[in-house]
Scaffold this motif. Structure first.
Motif, PDB file in Angstrom:
ATOM      1  N   GLY A  65     -10.563   2.176  -5.751  1.00 44.99           N
ATOM      2  CA  GLY A  65     -10.059   1.059  -4.861  1.00 44.99           C
ATOM      3  C   GLY A  65      -8.768   0.918  -5.186  1.00 44.99           C
ATOM      4  O   GLY A  65      -7.933   1.791  -4.844  1.00 44.99           O
ATOM      5  N   VAL A  66      -8.452  -0.426  -5.160  1.00 43.52           N
ATOM      6  CA  VAL A  66      -7.145  -0.892  -5.171  1.00 43.52           C
ATOM      7  C   VAL A  66      -6.851  -2.021  -6.490  1.00 43.52           C
ATOM      8  O   VAL A  66      -7.878  -2.217  -6.935  1.00 43.52           O
ATOM      9  N   ARG A  67      -5.798  -1.914  -6.863  1.00 37.50           N
ATOM     10  CA  ARG A  67      -5.347  -2.628  -8.167  1.00 37.50           C
ATOM     11  C   ARG A  67      -4.205  -3.356  -7.872  1.00 37.50           C
ATOM     12  O   ARG A  67      -3.230  -2.896  -7.590  1.00 37.50           O
ATOM     13  N   ALA A  68      -4.280  -4.693  -8.414  1.00 38.09           N
ATOM     14  CA  ALA A  68      -3.015  -5.620  -8.488  1.00 38.09           C
ATOM     15  C   ALA A  68      -1.971  -4.929  -9.146  1.00 38.09           C
ATOM     16  O   ALA A  68      -2.292  -4.604 -10.397  1.00 38.09           O
ATOM     17  N   THR A  69      -0.612  -4.822  -9.065  1.00 41.41           N
ATOM     18  CA  THR A  69       0.393  -4.098  -9.628  1.00 41.41           C
ATOM     19  C   THR A  69       0.468  -4.993 -11.033  1.00 41.41           C
ATOM     20  O   THR A  69       0.607  -6.142 -10.960  1.00 41.41           O
ATOM     21  N   LEU A  70       1.038  -4.244 -12.164  1.00 42.71           N
ATOM     22  CA  LEU A  70       1.479  -4.890 -13.181  1.00 42.71           C
ATOM     23  C   LEU A  70       2.740  -5.322 -13.053  1.00 42.71           C
ATOM     24  O   LEU A  70       3.475  -5.175 -12.147  1.00 42.71           O
ATOM     25  N   LEU A  71       3.173  -6.533 -13.818  1.00 47.28           N
ATOM     26  CA  LEU A  71       4.544  -7.214 -13.748  1.00 47.28           C
ATOM     27  C   LEU A  71       5.372  -6.098 -14.900  1.00 47.28           C
ATOM     28  O   LEU A  71       5.080  -5.506 -15.570  1.00 47.28           O
TER      29      LEU A  71
END
Length: 245
Positions: A65-71
């Motif tokens: 799927g998709v993943r929120a990017t890391l900081l």
């Protein structure tokens, strides 16, 4: 709803949730779950997700799927350091201009933050919006709106980090007190103290979250192993005397 409108709706909704940390860094989402949530077909949802990926807020993970990017902490530190240089210059020019109407608008925003703090309907996102509007006023009044736009373009890392401070620490009173001191310095044209106060203020998020950044929140950063070295620099910034009064 047309496919284009659906894509815009999904994009806007998810972007807001990523920036306000309803969706946290590294959080996974299945495309089908997003389709079900918005009652939308895969095509407009996929378009919205591609736009969020292009903006650096999401990334596709094959077969998952998709993943929120890391900081990225090193970027956040550099953005704050850049902002201290820019905002010190902006504050000095704003104070020299001393427009009473602009100062009154700043006082009004500060009062709104104080009222919000005392309200039983407090919303962190509203506090953040007022905070941003106050700082933006300084940039606009001295004719540097592009500087402010450049700071806002750092939303992938910096905006989410600022919201992390607000959501996790709840130390809103300290932020408001520092705003009050900054306004006092502007009104009395105490240029020699502005750099120290704005530096201490802008690095406040790192200082407030210093213990959590290397423990509970470390999974939010792609370069968590470097955070300690940056913390040493931030903690070396002395609290200005005018903030202790």
């Amino acid at each position: 709803m047309r496919a284009k409108d659906t894509a815009n709706h999904v994009y806007t909704s998810l972007r807001k949730e990523i920036l306000n940390l309803t969706i946290v860094p590294a959080q996974m989402m299945r495309e089908q779950d997003i389709c079900d949530r918005f009652e939308a077909s895969r095509t407009p949802v996929h378009v919205a997700l591609e736009r969020l990926c292009d903006a650096g807020l999401l990334e596709f993970v094959p077969y998952k799927g998709v993943r929120a990017t890391l900081l990225k902490f090193s970027f956040i530190y550099q953005i704050i350091m850049m902002r201290t240089v820019l905002e010190t210059k902006v504050l000095t020019q704003f104070s020299q201009k001393a427009d009473p109407f602009a100062l009154e608008r700043c006082r009004h925003m500060l009062r709104n933050q104080e009222i919000l703090l005392a309200s039983d309907q407090f919303e962190p996102s509203v506090f953040y919006a007022i905070d941003s509007a106050l700082h933006q006023t300084w940039f606009n009044e001295v004719g540097f709106p592009l500087f402010w736009d450049a700071i806002q373009d750092s939303e992938v890392y910096y905006t989410r980090f600022r919201m992390l401070d607000i959501v996790e620490m709840h130390n809103f009173k300290e932020i408001v007190q520092e705003h009050a001191v900054l306004l006092s310095l502007l009104e009395t044209q105490q240029y020699d103290q502005m750099e120290g106060v704005i530096t201490y203020h802008l690095f406040g998020g790192i200082r407030r979250m210093q213990h959590m950044l290397q423990s509970d929140l470390s999974s939010y950063f792609s370069d968590a192993q470097t955070i300690g070295s940056y913390l040493d620099r931030v903690l070396s910034f002395k609290r200005p005397d005018c903030l202790s009064e």
